[in-house]
Scaffold this motif. Structure first.
Motif, PDB file in Angstrom:
ATOM      1  N   GLN A  49       0.851  -1.196   0.000  1.00  0.00           N
ATOM      2  CA  GLN A  49       0.000   0.000   0.000  1.00  0.00           C
ATOM      3  C   GLN A  49       0.882   1.240   0.000  1.00  0.00           C
ATOM      4  N   ASN A  51       0.833   5.378   0.699  1.00  0.00           N
ATOM      5  CA  ASN A  51       0.059   6.430   1.385  1.00  0.00           C
ATOM      6  C   ASN A  51       0.667   7.790   1.079  1.00  0.00           C
ATOM      7  N   ARG A  62       2.200  14.249  13.366  1.00  0.00           N
ATOM      8  CA  ARG A  62       1.403  13.041  13.161  1.00  0.00           C
ATOM      9  C   ARG A  62       2.184  11.875  13.766  1.00  0.00           C
ATOM     10  N   HIS A  65       2.819   6.376  15.594  1.00  0.00           N
ATOM     11  CA  HIS A  65       1.855   5.319  15.262  1.00  0.00           C
ATOM     12  C   HIS A  65       2.530   4.001  14.905  1.00  0.00           C
ATOM     13  N   LYS A  75       7.710   0.550   6.935  1.00  0.00           N
ATOM     14  CA  LYS A  75       7.376   1.732   6.136  1.00  0.00           C
ATOM     15  C   LYS A  75       8.618   2.265   5.435  1.00  0.00           C
ATOM     16  N   HIS A 122       6.246   5.286  14.576  1.00  0.00           N
ATOM     17  CA  HIS A 122       6.706   6.289  13.600  1.00  0.00           C
ATOM     18  C   HIS A 122       5.851   7.533  13.677  1.00  0.00           C
ATOM     19  N   GLY A 123       6.520   8.668  13.550  1.00  0.00           N
ATOM     20  CA  GLY A 123       5.791   9.929  13.476  1.00  0.00           C
ATOM     21  C   GLY A 123       6.691  10.997  12.894  1.00  0.00           C
ATOM     22  N   PHE A 124       6.103  12.162  12.640  1.00  0.00           N
ATOM     23  CA  PHE A 124       6.911  13.277  12.136  1.00  0.00           C
ATOM     24  C   PHE A 124       6.294  14.594  12.546  1.00  0.00           C
ATOM     25  N   TYR A 135       4.533   7.438   1.452  1.00  0.00           N
ATOM     26  CA  TYR A 135       5.227   6.294   2.051  1.00  0.00           C
ATOM     27  C   TYR A 135       4.561   4.979   1.679  1.00  0.00           C
ATOM     28  N   TYR A 141      -3.926  -1.220   5.787  1.00  0.00           N
ATOM     29  CA  TYR A 141      -4.473  -0.482   6.937  1.00  0.00           C
ATOM     30  C   TYR A 141      -5.451  -1.365   7.690  1.00  0.00           C
ATOM     31  N   ASP A 146      -4.565  -0.390  14.797  1.00  0.00           N
ATOM     32  CA  ASP A 146      -3.800   0.866  14.734  1.00  0.00           C
ATOM     33  C   ASP A 146      -3.621   1.408  16.147  1.00  0.00           C
ATOM     34  N   ARG A 172      -6.667  12.439  18.891  1.00  0.00           N
ATOM     35  CA  ARG A 172      -6.177  11.062  19.170  1.00  0.00           C
ATOM     36  C   ARG A 172      -4.690  11.077  19.502  1.00  0.00           C
TER      37      ARG A 172
HETATM   38  C1  LIG Z   1      -3.125   5.343   8.093  1.00  0.00           C
HETATM   39  C2  LIG Z   1      -4.404   5.299   7.306  1.00  0.00           C
HETATM   40  C3  LIG Z   1      -5.456   6.136   7.599  1.00  0.00           C
HETATM   41  N1  LIG Z   1      -6.607   6.077   6.863  1.00  0.00           N
HETATM   42  C4  LIG Z   1      -7.687   7.009   7.193  1.00  0.00           C
HETATM   43  C5  LIG Z   1      -8.139   6.983   8.633  1.00  0.00           C
HETATM   44  C6  LIG Z   1      -8.597   8.405   8.875  1.00  0.00           C
HETATM   45  O1  LIG Z   1      -9.926   8.560   8.431  1.00  0.00           O
HETATM   46  C7  LIG Z   1      -7.698   9.250   7.974  1.00  0.00           C
HETATM   47  C8  LIG Z   1      -6.536   9.874   8.723  1.00  0.00           C
HETATM   48  O2  LIG Z   1      -5.892   8.833   9.429  1.00  0.00           O
HETATM   49  P1  LIG Z   1      -4.838   9.195  10.532  1.00  0.00           P
HETATM   50  O3  LIG Z   1      -5.287  10.346  11.353  1.00  0.00           O
HETATM   51  O4  LIG Z   1      -4.452   7.902  11.236  1.00  0.00           O
HETATM   52  O5  LIG Z   1      -3.616   9.678   9.616  1.00  0.00           O
HETATM   53  P2  LIG Z   1      -2.133   9.990  10.135  1.00  0.00           P
HETATM   54  O6  LIG Z   1      -2.165  10.672  11.459  1.00  0.00           O
HETATM   55  O7  LIG Z   1      -1.411  10.631   9.028  1.00  0.00           O
HETATM   56  O8  LIG Z   1      -1.555   8.531  10.371  1.00  0.00           O
HETATM   57  C9  LIG Z   1      -0.315   8.120   9.833  1.00  0.00           C
HETATM   58  O9  LIG Z   1       0.644   8.824  10.551  1.00  0.00           O
HETATM   59  C10 LIG Z   1       1.887   8.237  10.848  1.00  0.00           C
HETATM   60  C11 LIG Z   1       2.968   9.195  10.441  1.00  0.00           C
HETATM   61  C12 LIG Z   1       2.149   6.892  10.352  1.00  0.00           C
HETATM   62  O10 LIG Z   1       3.289   6.431  10.325  1.00  0.00           O
HETATM   63  C13 LIG Z   1       1.038   6.020   9.967  1.00  0.00           C
HETATM   64  O11 LIG Z   1       1.291   5.495   8.684  1.00  0.00           O
HETATM   65  C14 LIG Z   1      -0.294   6.614   9.980  1.00  0.00           C
HETATM   66  O12 LIG Z   1      -0.853   6.250  11.221  1.00  0.00           O
HETATM   67  O13 LIG Z   1      -7.201   8.335   6.975  1.00  0.00           O
HETATM   68  C15 LIG Z   1      -6.772   5.196   5.815  1.00  0.00           C
HETATM   69  O14 LIG Z   1      -7.829   5.150   5.165  1.00  0.00           O
HETATM   70  N2  LIG Z   1      -5.734   4.334   5.525  1.00  0.00           N
HETATM   71  C16 LIG Z   1      -4.559   4.358   6.213  1.00  0.00           C
HETATM   72  O15 LIG Z   1      -3.640   3.573   5.882  1.00  0.00           O
END
Ligand SMILES: Cc1cn([C@H]2C[C@H](O)[C@@H](COP(=O)(O)OP(=O)(O)O[C@H]3O[C@H](C)C(=O)[C@H](O)[C@H]3O)O2)c(=O)[nH]c1=O
Length: 195
Positions: A49, A51, A62, A65, A75, A122-124, A135, A141, A146, A172
């Protein structure tokens, strides 16, 4: 021209990659992933996948996670617009670097990538407005798997570039457990086995 791979950045198994850029009068071309070359460099993973995310405000954070086994993800992260401080934390129980982290600045300009094995959170944090990352992950997912780790856990000692109160995070991401509260989420033997 071949990419450069470095695995001497504090945490064993985390790899920093600098893809080659072939310039000409128009600009440049770069292979941003090559399964054969990356496998030879210790990244044999099958990515399933891709992203992308865009963060508009400087100081957006972010993370941190990870997905639990059997949906743990390795990743391959790169910044395609702007600059980020990318952070990974070893959460593999039994790892000699358990709880330790490494931070790397990834920018669209330098084109560098970070390989984050399964078993790491992982985060940034974005270092300027309008940052985008792209990435690859090795597991689909799985929202019910998660999980997160508190970015500001004092036990991690991560030096973020902005005060916590000035950073933009999801609700969150402000409520994840600390490392001491995480439990045995990644016994070392399973970290690499999940998909
Ligand atoms: C991760 C993911 C999220 N989603 C949906 C779920 C939520 O509706 C929306 C935002 O998700 P989230 O707030 O978890 O997105 P990030 O905060 O950017 O999360 C990512 O942030 C850090 C940096 C990471 O390393 C992870 O890959 C990932 O957790 O996208 C999806 O549909 N598919 C996915 O693979």
């Amino acid at each position: 021209m071949k990419p450069e791979f470095r695995s001497d950045i504090v945490l064993k198994d985390v790899i920093l990659i600098k893809p080659a850029r072939i310039g000409d009068a128009r600009g440049w071309f770069s292979e941003t992933y090559n399964a054969r070359l990356y496998a030879k460099a210790g990244i044999p993973d099958d990515f399933v996948q891709d992203n992308e995310s865009r963060s508009e405000t400087m100081g957006t954070l972010r993370g941190l996670h990870f997905q639990l086994p059997p949906h743990a993800q390795a990743k391959l992260v790169r910044c395609t617009h702007g600059r980020i401080l990318d952070v990974v934390v070893d959460i593999r129980q039994g790892s000699p670097t358990f709880g330790r982290h490494t931070s790397v600045e990834l920018t669209a300009e330098n084109g560098e990538q970070l390989y984050v094995p399964a078993g790491f959170a992982h985060g940034f944090c974005t270092l300027e407005p309008d940052c985008e990352i792209s990435y690859k992950v090795t597991a689909y997912y799985a929202p019910e798997y998660d999980r997160g780790l508190a970015f500001d856990d004092p036990a991690l000692g991560i030096e973020w570039p902005f005060p916590s109160r000035d950073m933009v995070l999801s609700d969150r991401d402000r409520r994840h457990p600390r490392l001491s509260e995480l439990g045995d989420v990644f016994p070392l033997a399973t970290a690499g086995a999940a998909r």
